[in-house]
Design a protein around this motif. Sequence first.
Motif, PDB file in Angstrom:
ATOM      1  N   ILE A   1       1.135  -1.379   0.353  1.00 20.89           N
ATOM      2  CA  ILE A   1      -0.292   0.182   0.057  1.00 20.89           C
ATOM      3  C   ILE A   1       1.140   1.371  -0.075  1.00 20.89           C
ATOM      4  O   ILE A   1       0.370   2.055  -0.908  1.00 20.89           O
ATOM      5  CB  ILE A   1      -1.286  -0.371   0.623  1.00 20.89           C
ATOM      6  CG1 ILE A   1      -2.082  -1.022   1.227  1.00 20.89           C
ATOM      7  CG2 ILE A   1      -1.817   1.229   1.162  1.00 20.89           C
ATOM      8  CD1 ILE A   1      -2.517  -0.851   1.898  1.00 20.89           C
ATOM      9  N   GLY A   2       1.832   0.929   0.916  1.00 25.06           N
ATOM     10  CA  GLY A   2       3.279   2.365   0.953  1.00 25.06           C
ATOM     11  C   GLY A   2       3.500   2.469  -0.361  1.00 25.06           C
ATOM     12  O   GLY A   2       4.122   3.562  -1.064  1.00 25.06           O
ATOM     13  N   PHE A   3       3.738   1.298  -1.251  1.00 23.07           N
ATOM     14  CA  PHE A   3       4.455   1.387  -2.368  1.00 23.07           C
ATOM     15  C   PHE A   3       3.342   2.007  -3.716  1.00 23.07           C
ATOM     16  O   PHE A   3       3.484   3.553  -4.585  1.00 23.07           O
ATOM     17  CB  PHE A   3       4.496   0.518  -2.936  1.00 23.07           C
ATOM     18  CG  PHE A   3       5.506   0.732  -4.035  1.00 23.07           C
ATOM     19  CD1 PHE A   3       7.095   0.974  -4.554  1.00 23.07           C
ATOM     20  CD2 PHE A   3       4.851  -0.252  -5.440  1.00 23.07           C
ATOM     21  CE1 PHE A   3       7.481   1.587  -5.763  1.00 23.07           C
ATOM     22  CE2 PHE A   3       5.494  -0.107  -6.548  1.00 23.07           C
ATOM     23  CZ  PHE A   3       6.720   0.732  -7.351  1.00 23.07           C
ATOM     24  N   ILE A   4       2.441   2.090  -3.470  1.00 22.25           N
ATOM     25  CA  ILE A   4       1.229   2.140  -4.338  1.00 22.25           C
ATOM     26  C   ILE A   4       1.391   4.018  -4.184  1.00 22.25           C
ATOM     27  O   ILE A   4       0.935   4.955  -5.147  1.00 22.25           O
ATOM     28  CB  ILE A   4      -0.340   1.324  -4.432  1.00 22.25           C
ATOM     29  CG1 ILE A   4       0.333   0.011  -4.737  1.00 22.25           C
ATOM     30  CG2 ILE A   4      -0.947   1.752  -4.765  1.00 22.25           C
ATOM     31  CD1 ILE A   4      -1.060  -1.061  -4.869  1.00 22.25           C
ATOM     32  N   VAL A   5       0.535   3.711  -3.006  1.00 27.60           N
ATOM     33  CA  VAL A   5       0.657   5.768  -2.307  1.00 27.60           C
ATOM     34  C   VAL A   5       1.891   6.451  -2.998  1.00 27.60           C
ATOM     35  O   VAL A   5       2.092   7.717  -3.542  1.00 27.60           O
ATOM     36  CB  VAL A   5       0.102   5.802  -0.467  1.00 27.60           C
ATOM     37  CG1 VAL A   5       0.416   6.400  -0.339  1.00 27.60           C
ATOM     38  CG2 VAL A   5      -0.913   4.974  -0.792  1.00 27.60           C
ATOM     39  N   LEU A   6       2.961   6.435  -2.532  1.00 24.61           N
ATOM     40  CA  LEU A   6       3.977   6.615  -2.261  1.00 24.61           C
ATOM     41  C   LEU A   6       4.193   7.086  -4.517  1.00 24.61           C
ATOM     42  O   LEU A   6       4.384   7.855  -4.940  1.00 24.61           O
ATOM     43  CB  LEU A   6       5.456   6.496  -2.371  1.00 24.61           C
ATOM     44  CG  LEU A   6       5.619   6.070  -0.920  1.00 24.61           C
ATOM     45  CD1 LEU A   6       6.639   5.552  -0.423  1.00 24.61           C
ATOM     46  CD2 LEU A   6       5.515   7.554  -0.370  1.00 24.61           C
ATOM     47  N   THR A   7       4.462   5.762  -5.458  1.00 21.66           N
ATOM     48  CA  THR A   7       3.900   6.079  -6.975  1.00 21.66           C
ATOM     49  C   THR A   7       3.104   7.178  -7.032  1.00 21.66           C
ATOM     50  O   THR A   7       3.425   8.143  -8.274  1.00 21.66           O
ATOM     51  CB  THR A   7       3.365   4.459  -7.637  1.00 21.66           C
ATOM     52  OG1 THR A   7       4.804   3.848  -6.825  1.00 21.66           O
ATOM     53  CG2 THR A   7       3.998   4.694  -8.754  1.00 21.66           C
ATOM     54  N   ILE A   8       2.051   7.176  -6.415  1.00 22.06           N
ATOM     55  CA  ILE A   8       0.786   7.799  -7.204  1.00 22.06           C
ATOM     56  C   ILE A   8       1.368   9.395  -7.188  1.00 22.06           C
ATOM     57  O   ILE A   8       1.205  10.716  -7.818  1.00 22.06           O
ATOM     58  CB  ILE A   8      -0.697   7.813  -6.873  1.00 22.06           C
ATOM     59  CG1 ILE A   8      -1.240   6.462  -6.697  1.00 22.06           C
ATOM     60  CG2 ILE A   8      -1.536   8.390  -6.661  1.00 22.06           C
ATOM     61  CD1 ILE A   8      -2.300   6.346  -6.252  1.00 22.06           C
ATOM     62  N   ILE A   9       2.003  10.419  -5.336  1.00 17.00           N
ATOM     63  CA  ILE A   9       2.772  11.023  -5.096  1.00 17.00           C
ATOM     64  C   ILE A   9       3.307  11.423  -6.138  1.00 17.00           C
ATOM     65  O   ILE A   9       3.548  12.135  -6.486  1.00 17.00           O
ATOM     66  CB  ILE A   9       3.071  10.830  -3.615  1.00 17.00           C
ATOM     67  CG1 ILE A   9       1.303  10.830  -3.249  1.00 17.00           C
ATOM     68  CG2 ILE A   9       3.468  11.950  -3.206  1.00 17.00           C
ATOM     69  CD1 ILE A   9       2.745  10.597  -1.578  1.00 17.00           C
ATOM     70  N   TYR A  10       4.567  10.508  -6.432  1.00 15.82           N
ATOM     71  CA  TYR A  10       5.907  10.478  -7.264  1.00 15.82           C
ATOM     72  C   TYR A  10       5.639  11.130  -9.045  1.00 15.82           C
ATOM     73  O   TYR A  10       5.930  11.907  -9.281  1.00 15.82           O
ATOM     74  CB  TYR A  10       6.544   9.446  -7.817  1.00 15.82           C
ATOM     75  CG  TYR A  10       7.599   9.360  -8.763  1.00 15.82           C
ATOM     76  CD1 TYR A  10       8.395  10.161  -8.148  1.00 15.82           C
ATOM     77  CD2 TYR A  10       7.690   8.698  -9.832  1.00 15.82           C
ATOM     78  CE1 TYR A  10       9.671  10.464  -8.875  1.00 15.82           C
ATOM     79  CE2 TYR A  10       8.327   9.084 -10.623  1.00 15.82           C
ATOM     80  CZ  TYR A  10       9.171   9.720 -10.019  1.00 15.82           C
ATOM     81  OH  TYR A  10      10.458   9.766 -11.093  1.00 15.82           O
ATOM     82  N   VAL A  11       4.379  10.454  -9.330  1.00  8.98           N
ATOM     83  CA  VAL A  11       4.221  10.234 -11.045  1.00  8.98           C
ATOM     84  C   VAL A  11       2.996  11.762 -10.469  1.00  8.98           C
ATOM     85  O   VAL A  11       3.183  13.202 -11.626  1.00  8.98           O
ATOM     86  CB  VAL A  11       2.648   9.573 -11.223  1.00  8.98           C
ATOM     87  CG1 VAL A  11       1.878   9.772 -12.420  1.00  8.98           C
ATOM     88  CG2 VAL A  11       3.589   9.011 -11.331  1.00  8.98           C
ATOM     89  N   CYS A  12       2.898  12.034  -9.566  1.00  8.52           N
ATOM     90  CA  CYS A  12       1.558  14.114  -9.715  1.00  8.52           C
ATOM     91  C   CYS A  12       2.622  14.937  -9.672  1.00  8.52           C
ATOM     92  O   CYS A  12       2.147  16.013 -10.302  1.00  8.52           O
ATOM     93  CB  CYS A  12       0.640  13.649  -8.574  1.00  8.52           C
ATOM     94  SG  CYS A  12      -0.902  12.915  -9.022  1.00  8.52           S
ATOM     95  N   LEU A  13       3.565  14.475  -8.263  1.00 14.17           N
ATOM     96  CA  LEU A  13       4.527  15.501  -8.699  1.00 14.17           C
ATOM     97  C   LEU A  13       5.244  15.580  -9.797  1.00 14.17           C
ATOM     98  O   LEU A  13       5.908  17.211 -10.274  1.00 14.17           O
ATOM     99  CB  LEU A  13       5.437  15.480  -6.927  1.00 14.17           C
ATOM    100  CG  LEU A  13       6.569  16.376  -6.246  1.00 14.17           C
ATOM    101  CD1 LEU A  13       5.549  17.506  -6.294  1.00 14.17           C
ATOM    102  CD2 LEU A  13       6.698  15.799  -5.827  1.00 14.17           C
TER     103      LEU A  13
END
Length: 87
Positions: free
Chosen positions: A9-21
């Motif tokens: 779950i952490g990897f998925i959330v961090l990936t979404i944040i990374y893509v948006c940023l």
Amino acid sequence: MALLRLTVIGFIVLTIIYVCLSLYSRAVRRCKLRAEWDEEGMTGDKDAFIEQGLQEYDGSLRRKLILGVYIVPVTCVAILIYVINFM
């Protein structure tokens, strides 16, 4: 099992944040390049100027610093787990 769930779950959330940023940062850079073109009254192909600027941005340090989205939270969680369990 809980650690695996946290990791996924952490990897998925961090990936979404990374893509948006990453997309936001690239859009800001594109706007700055357009503003620079308009301010300086350059002649030639505006789109080529913007694409060249974005290619330079892709190799820049700022682009690589966005990877801190992965490094900082993982490091904080690892330190927290270590402190709680071994100190």
